[in-house]
Design a protein around this motif. Sequence first.
Motif, PDB file in Angstrom:
ATOM      1  N   THR A 141     -16.034 -11.604  11.045  1.00 47.75           N
ATOM      2  CA  THR A 141     -15.885 -11.143   9.660  1.00 47.75           C
ATOM      3  C   THR A 141     -15.173  -9.789   9.611  1.00 47.75           C
ATOM      4  O   THR A 141     -14.275  -9.563   8.784  1.00 47.75           O
ATOM      5  N   ALA A 142     -15.573  -8.900  10.525  1.00 45.95           N
ATOM      6  CA  ALA A 142     -14.950  -7.569  10.563  1.00 45.95           C
ATOM      7  C   ALA A 142     -13.469  -7.671  10.893  1.00 45.95           C
ATOM      8  O   ALA A 142     -12.630  -6.974  10.296  1.00 45.95           O
ATOM      9  N   ALA A 194     -11.521 -10.223  10.286  1.00 44.35           N
ATOM     10  CA  ALA A 194     -10.842 -10.798   9.128  1.00 44.35           C
ATOM     11  C   ALA A 194     -10.604  -9.752   8.044  1.00 44.35           C
ATOM     12  O   ALA A 194      -9.522  -9.683   7.435  1.00 44.35           O
ATOM     13  N   GLU A 195     -11.602  -8.894   7.792  1.00 38.36           N
ATOM     14  CA  GLU A 195     -11.460  -7.867   6.759  1.00 38.36           C
ATOM     15  C   GLU A 195     -10.401  -6.835   7.155  1.00 38.36           C
ATOM     16  O   GLU A 195      -9.606  -6.383   6.319  1.00 38.36           O
ATOM     17  N   LYS A 206      -7.026  -8.328   6.679  1.00 35.87           N
ATOM     18  CA  LYS A 206      -6.682  -8.405   5.268  1.00 35.87           C
ATOM     19  C   LYS A 206      -6.233  -7.053   4.741  1.00 35.87           C
ATOM     20  O   LYS A 206      -5.229  -6.932   4.003  1.00 35.87           O
ATOM     21  N   ALA A 207      -6.964  -5.991   5.137  1.00 38.22           N
ATOM     22  CA  ALA A 207      -6.617  -4.648   4.675  1.00 38.22           C
ATOM     23  C   ALA A 207      -5.241  -4.233   5.181  1.00 38.22           C
ATOM     24  O   ALA A 207      -4.432  -3.633   4.452  1.00 38.22           O
TER      25      ALA A 207
END
Length: 387
Positions: free
Chosen positions: A307-308, A310-311, A314-315
């Motif tokens: 999840t980290a 992926a975030e 995205k950023a």
Amino acid sequence: MSRTVRVNIRSAVNNAAIRRERRDGRDYIIVPSATLPDNIVMNGSMGRVRYPADEIAKSFASLENTPAPLGHPTIEGAFVSAKDPEGLARGWVGAWNRNVRREGGRVHMDKVIDVATANQLDGGKAILSAIEKGEPIHTSVGLYCMLTDASDDDAEFDASDIVFDHDAILLGEQGAATPAQGVGMMVNAAKDADGEKIDVINCSLADDIDRDIGWSIESMLRGVERKKQISLIERIKKTITDIVQGDPTPEVQADTALNGGDKTMDKEQFEALSGEVKTLSETVAGLDDKIAAAVGNAVKPLTDALTAQAEAAKAKAEEEHAALVNQVVEAELLTEDVAKEATAPVLNALLEKAKAAAGGQLPAHRVNNAFKPKGDKPGFTAPKGDE
């Protein structure tokens, strides 16, 4: 009354078990074979002869490293020992018996065929050809024994003082198909170690197949009998299974006890059993949640890391897209709203096209027109000089 006889016992070879090996730079073909089951009674030209297990146990090891000739050697119309020099010269094909053992109440051994030696002899070539073509192969053990009158009606004679001489390879021979026949050569005489003629018994282990069938039938009948006598625990196991699978009222005929015997299971016993089964069912049901929780805890660090990642990705993508939007707007290629809706590949393509048109360089960045002075006054007033 007792007398010494020569016995030839034919057996079939399982061609599927034949294998090849290479040792010390030489090629060998291994032909597994089996003979003489414990306590077997076989018909022969002299009647029914029994071969006791204890007599076989005392002598079977003498087959180790004996010749495996092509057929039983004969001289002047009589069987001779395969170890006799003349007999060995006539039947030798580069094969011998190794790894002799008793397993499952039978004598087993491996016939080792030296391929190079066999290829130099007519008989050896015939054996190799038969193996290559998958043709039927038989073996026939040759032994000497003493016959004595049997003490019961199961046999006429008992064999004792058994001496295994060899185990021959048979190709295209009928073998001892009937008591009156010799092993493929219609021979019914032999010579002992002193050169004296003795009688020959020829027989086949084909009768052993009938005995195996008989054992199978007996085993099946025993199984049917056991099935009839279902124990109390089997009935209880069925009851537990029915309850666990969601049928709390297993079908039981009226006035019929669960064990089907003299003893009965009263209501109190049944309720106690049902309570234990219910507890077991609840325990089993609770295992699903515990297993799910354990698996979730085990994979949580992995899912958190994914999840980290992926975030962060995205950023970064949003940051890069914002930079592209700014460049396109400053180059007056698109309005800001339109540029924000465009994808990164589209923005990059516009920038590359603008660079090509401008000779490899984008137009100089213009001043951001977002700032405008208020009113009619200029946005900048020069200071007044001294009067």
